[in-house]
Design a protein around this motif. Structure first.
Motif, short mmCIF file in Angstrom:
data_model
loop_
_atom_site.label_atom_id
_atom_site.label_comp_id
_atom_site.label_asym_id
_atom_site.label_seq_id
_atom_site.Cartn_x
_atom_site.Cartn_y
_atom_site.Cartn_z
N THR A 138 6.72 3.74 61.63
CA THR A 138 6.06 2.72 62.44
C THR A 138 4.69 2.36 61.88
OG1 THR A 138 5.11 4.42 63.90
CG2 THR A 138 7.22 3.46 64.55
N ASN A 160 11.28 -0.79 61.92
CA ASN A 160 10.45 -0.34 63.03
C ASN A 160 8.96 -0.37 62.72
OD1 ASN A 160 12.47 0.50 65.05
ND2 ASN A 160 13.09 1.99 63.49
N LEU A 162 5.25 -1.26 62.46
CA LEU A 162 4.32 -2.04 63.27
C LEU A 162 3.03 -2.32 62.52
CD1 LEU A 162 4.65 -0.04 66.63
CD2 LEU A 162 5.85 -2.14 66.00
N GLN A 183 8.94 -6.63 63.89
CA GLN A 183 7.99 -6.08 64.85
C GLN A 183 6.59 -5.90 64.27
OE1 GLN A 183 9.62 -2.99 67.63
NE2 GLN A 183 11.20 -2.79 66.08
N TYR A 185 2.95 -6.22 63.42
CA TYR A 185 1.85 -6.98 64.02
C TYR A 185 0.55 -6.84 63.25
CZ TYR A 185 -0.09 -2.71 66.18
OH TYR A 185 -0.65 -1.47 66.39
#
Length: 203
Positions: A138, A160, A162, A183, A185
């Protein structure tokens, strides 16, 4: 009357002994880590198991889940790091050290890894294609190193992810597959050597 002795620490399992041995082997490959003033001087052949080693994080079952060696003056490479013995790792933070050399392909074995921070080191070469195997990731921070070449297209397999920080390296291109990380950001690719156009799909 015989008195039963109760230990506050459970005896390490054979798996723990193997992990302990593997970590000590990596320590012995590092530069200056056998000195008494070393950050890892406490890493010894103690019988208590690896969970009492500085920077090693375990769960209630004494399974190694994390390695946190942030800013501990670790100098050397990851070539002898026991990826194959620490398959349950979810967290690695080795930022602010003096790690050099390339990132071993064996990192692909850490399929449960969620957090990886190798920033502020001297790592060089390319990110191995095997990074695409780290699907649970992540957050990944590889900033402030000497990594070069094109970012591998397999990075798009990290569905996954981020947070991706690749700031201050020598990247030359961004793969179009980065659009697959839906996903994501936070992305930082500043201060590199990008020579190709940014893929429109990154939008």
């Amino acid at each position: 009357m015989e008195v039963e002795t109760i230990s506050l620490f459970p005896s390490p399992s054979s798996a723990s002994v193997q992990e302990d041995t593997a970590l000590l082997r990596w320590k012995s490959s590092l530069k200056n880590q056998n000195r008494s003033d070393s950050s890892l001087a406490s890493w010894t052949n103690a019988t208590a198991g690896p969970c009492l080693l500085l920077g090693i994080l375990c769960d209630a079952d004494l399974t190694i889940k994390g390695v946190n060696l942030t800013n501990m003056s670790v100098s050397g490479t990851l070539y002898e790091f026991p990826f194959d013995s620490l398959l349950n790792l979810t967290y690695i933070d080795m930022c602010l050290n003096n790690l050099s050399g390339s990132i071993p392909r064996e990192i692909r074995l850490l399929t449960k890894l969620k957090y990886l921070d190798l920033s502020f080191n001297m790592l060089s070469g390319k990110i191995p294609e095997e990074f695409g195997k780290l699907g649970a990731m992540t957050r990944m921070n590889m900033s402030n190193n000497r990594l070069s070449g094109g970012i591998p297209s397999e990075i798009g397999d990290l569905s996954n992810l981020l947070n991706l920080d690749l700031l201050r390296n020598m990247w030359t291109s961004i793969p179009n597959s980065i659009k697959k990380i839906s996903q994501l950001y936070y992305l930082d690719l500043s201060h590199n050597q990008l020579r190709q156009e940014i893929p429109p799909a990154i939008g």
